[in-house]
Motif scaffolding. Structure first.
Motif, PDB file in Angstrom:
ATOM      1  N   GLY A  92       0.795  -1.219   0.000  1.00 51.82           N
ATOM      2  CA  GLY A  92       0.000   0.000   0.000  1.00 51.82           C
ATOM      3  C   GLY A  92       0.825   1.265   0.000  1.00 51.82           C
ATOM      4  O   GLY A  92       0.280   2.366   0.061  1.00 51.82           O
ATOM      5  N   ALA A  93       2.152   1.147  -0.090  1.00 48.41           N
ATOM      6  CA  ALA A  93       3.007   2.341  -0.070  1.00 48.41           C
ATOM      7  C   ALA A  93       2.827   3.164  -1.353  1.00 48.41           C
ATOM      8  O   ALA A  93       3.050   4.377  -1.349  1.00 48.41           O
ATOM      9  CB  ALA A  93       4.467   1.921   0.076  1.00 48.41           C
ATOM     10  N   GLY A  94       2.417   2.502  -2.457  1.00 48.80           N
ATOM     11  CA  GLY A  94       2.213   3.226  -3.714  1.00 48.80           C
ATOM     12  C   GLY A  94       3.165   2.794  -4.815  1.00 48.80           C
ATOM     13  O   GLY A  94       3.318   3.496  -5.823  1.00 48.80           O
ATOM     14  N   LYS A  95       3.785   1.631  -4.681  1.00 48.41           N
ATOM     15  CA  LYS A  95       4.749   1.165  -5.695  1.00 48.41           C
ATOM     16  C   LYS A  95       4.045   0.885  -7.027  1.00 48.41           C
ATOM     17  O   LYS A  95       4.489   1.339  -8.085  1.00 48.41           O
ATOM     18  CB  LYS A  95       5.459  -0.110  -5.197  1.00 48.41           C
ATOM     19  N   THR A  96       2.943   0.129  -6.952  1.00 50.17           N
ATOM     20  CA  THR A  96       2.199  -0.178  -8.175  1.00 50.17           C
ATOM     21  C   THR A  96       1.647   1.098  -8.801  1.00 50.17           C
ATOM     22  O   THR A  96       1.691   1.279 -10.021  1.00 50.17           O
ATOM     23  CB  THR A  96       1.053  -1.168  -7.852  1.00 50.17           C
TER      24      THR A  96
END
Ligand SMILES: Nc1ncnc2c1ncn2[C@@H]1O[C@H](COP(=O)(O)OP(=O)(O)O)[C@@H](O)[C@H]1O
Ligand SMILES: [Mg+2]
Lengths: 242, 296
Positions: A37-41
């Motif tokens: 959920g950190a935003g990598k995708t």
């Protein structure tokens, strides 16, 4: 090769990326790690045009491609093996690979020898070779993951984005995937790698970025990050394994 | 027995026309999840444009029937592009899930009005390109044009299927139907693919129009019922299956001619529509519809 500057993006009104900057130099493997959920995708989606960034630059070969449609960014030289694999399930393995080379067929990218590259990618992924006439939807999750990687390579891209290529794979397949990544690196392929196995990713990468809540919290040479106590604690499970 | 066989043959010819129109619905549904509710009007315009070129109206005939077919299909393709640009693209762009339904119906009504003004309200006879004298198979009388309809319908569907399987552009269409986002990542311009499938869809409908026209009467009202019944065929057979379109078309076509003769022409559409209701209740994805398998 690929330079991201001040990238803001999200879904609808929800902003997920709050100003991401990172760089993937030619011939290097750069990894992006961070918890779920950190935003990598989302970062990868904003780079490849699956979602449109709100602001910021995405420089590919010195050209700003931010905001272009994904097919234009692909034709500019960016391949993406996306989260969830997204293979064309009603088509054969061979057709999936052929489609990876689509811009080469239409002249949007240099043609080269498509047939030879197809055979080469089947050699690189022997499991796919055995199943080349099978429908992609009938492959196991691990095989689909390899197909997504192989398909992305078929473009002869300048940069390739790999979003968790080891996701959901049996340990033996995870090792195989990392062996393949090392081989691609040896061939000089430029890669941005998102991985849950942070230690393994830092082992193959030249440089790493750590992402937290839509921001880059830390970055540095891969071996430096591996020995960073904070990174070690948060992402490598405390012990510096692998 | 002879009459039964003869009715069956007529039903097959009619059913193959339904199948081609249903196939046209499938083409755009696959790539975009939308379809042209004016597919019947695309057929009607194709037939009337064909009539103007190859029939004895408007100072014609200008060219013969066979040379007219590619021109009519080209016209159909352009018509499809117009429908997609005006009727579908705006509602897809604004993420208006159902806007395209009303827009394509509105366009259908407009096309019908235009046709009425150009070709009049009365039905016109479309000259048959082949002898209308029937020949006999097992005692049943069959028209050459009926055979041409069946062969032509199968040929156009087979041609599209081959294009999809063999050519790189066809594969791009199938990829877009599979996963539009992933197709974009391959450098495929999926918006263009959707426009193309509308062009192809209308072209096949226009082709069906000039196939069926010599067997029926041609006029501005000929398309509406055909389009609606072919929609029923697409639902019965499944919106994702070419085989389903053919089987569904044959069921509906044969049921219609048999009911029309043995029961009453007033009821000829009832069995097929009852089947539609049955399918919707029991297997909403259609007799041949696939439920997609997703691996996690
Ligand atoms: N399709 C989506 N729609 C709305 N929110 C999303 C979507 N995908 C991801 N998010 C949200 O964006 C945030 C970042 O997700 P993601 O980029 O998938 O993280 P990561 O890949 O690092 O696990 C999460 O809060 C997630 O819930
Ligand atoms: Mg992710």
């Amino acid at each position: 090769m690929l330079t991201i500057n001040g990238l803001y993006a999200g879904y609808g009104k929800v902003e997920v990326l709050h100003g991401i900057s990172l760089e993937v130099p030619k011939g290097k493997v750069v990894t992006l790690i961070g918890s779920n959920g950190a935003g990598k995708t989302t970062t990868m989606r904003a780079i490849c045009g699956m979602i449109k960034p709100k602001s910021g630059d995405v420089q590919l070969n010195g050209k700003n491609v931010a905001g272009l449609d994904s097919h234009r960014i692909a034709r500019a030289g960016l391949a993406h093996s996306p989260e969830g694999r997204r293979v064309f399930s009603t088509m054969s393995v061979r057709d999936n690979l052929t489609l990876g080379a689509f811009p080469r067929f239409t002249g949007a990218r240099p043609k080269g020898d498509i047939k030879a590259d197809l055979e080469k990618s089947l050699e690189l992924f022997p499991r796919l070779k055995e199943r080349q006439d099978q429908l992609a939807g009938t492959l196991s999750g691990g095989e689909q993951q390899m197909l997504a990687m192989a398909r992305a390579l078929m473009m002869n891209p300048d940069v390739i984005l790999l979003d968790e290529p080891s996701m959901g794979l049996a340990p033996i397949l995870v090792e195989e995937v990392f062996r393949i990544i090392l081989r691609l690196k040896a061939e000089g392929i430029t890669m941005l790698l998102v991985e849950q196995f942070a230690a393994a990713a830092l082992n193959v990468a030249d440089y790493g970025y750590v992402m937290e809540n839509g921001r880059i919290s830390l970055h540095g040479a891969a071996d430096k990050l591996k020995n960073d106590p904070a990174v070690n604690e948060a992402y490598l499970g405390g012990a510096n394994k692998h | 027995m002879d009459i039964f066989l003869q009715l069956t043959f007529s039903g097959i010819a009619l059913g193959m026309i339904y199948a081609v129109i249903a196939f046209g619905y499938q083409l755009t549904f696959a790539t975009s999840g939308t379809l042209n509710f004016g597919q019947g009007e695309a057929l009607m315009l194709g037939a009337l444009v064909g009539l103007s070129l190859a029939g004895n109206v408007m100072g014609g005939p200008y060219i013969n029937y066979w040379l007219m077919i590619p021109l009519v299909m080209l016209f159909g393709a352009l018509h499809g592009v117009v429908v997609e640009r005006i009727g579908v693209q705006p509602s897809v762009k604004t993420k208006n899930e159902f806007g395209w339904i009303m827009s394509t119906i509105a366009l259908a009504i407009i096309f019908k009005n235009v046709a009425e003004n150009i070709w009049g309200k009365d039905d016109i006879t479309f000259p048959s390109p082949v002898s209308t004298a029937p020949f006999e198979i097992f005692g049943a009388r069959v028209q050459i044009m009926q055979v041409i309809v069946v062969v032509g319908a199968l040929a156009i569907m087979l041609a599209v299927e081959m294009f999809n399987r063999k050519s790189i552009y066809g594969k791009a269409v199938v990829a877009t139907a599979n996963d539009s986002d992933a197709a974009g990542l391959m450098g495929i311009n999926t918006a263009q693919v959707v426009t193309f499938s509308y062009a192809l869809s209308s072209a096949t409908a226009a082709f069906a129009g000039v196939l069926v026209a010599p067997l029926t009467l041609t006029g501005s009202t000929m398309g509406t019922a055909l389009g609606l019944k072919a929609f029923a065929v697409a639902i019965i057979g499944g919106l994702t299956s070419g085989v389903g379109a053919i089987v569904g078309g044959l069921i509906l076509g044969i049921a219609e001619t048999l009911t029309g003769y043995y029961i009453s022409t007033g009821y000829k559409e009832v069995p097929g529509l009852l089947l539609l209701l049955l399918v919707l209740a029991i297997k909403p994805s259609g007799l041949f519809g696939k439920t997609t398998i997703k691996k996690v």
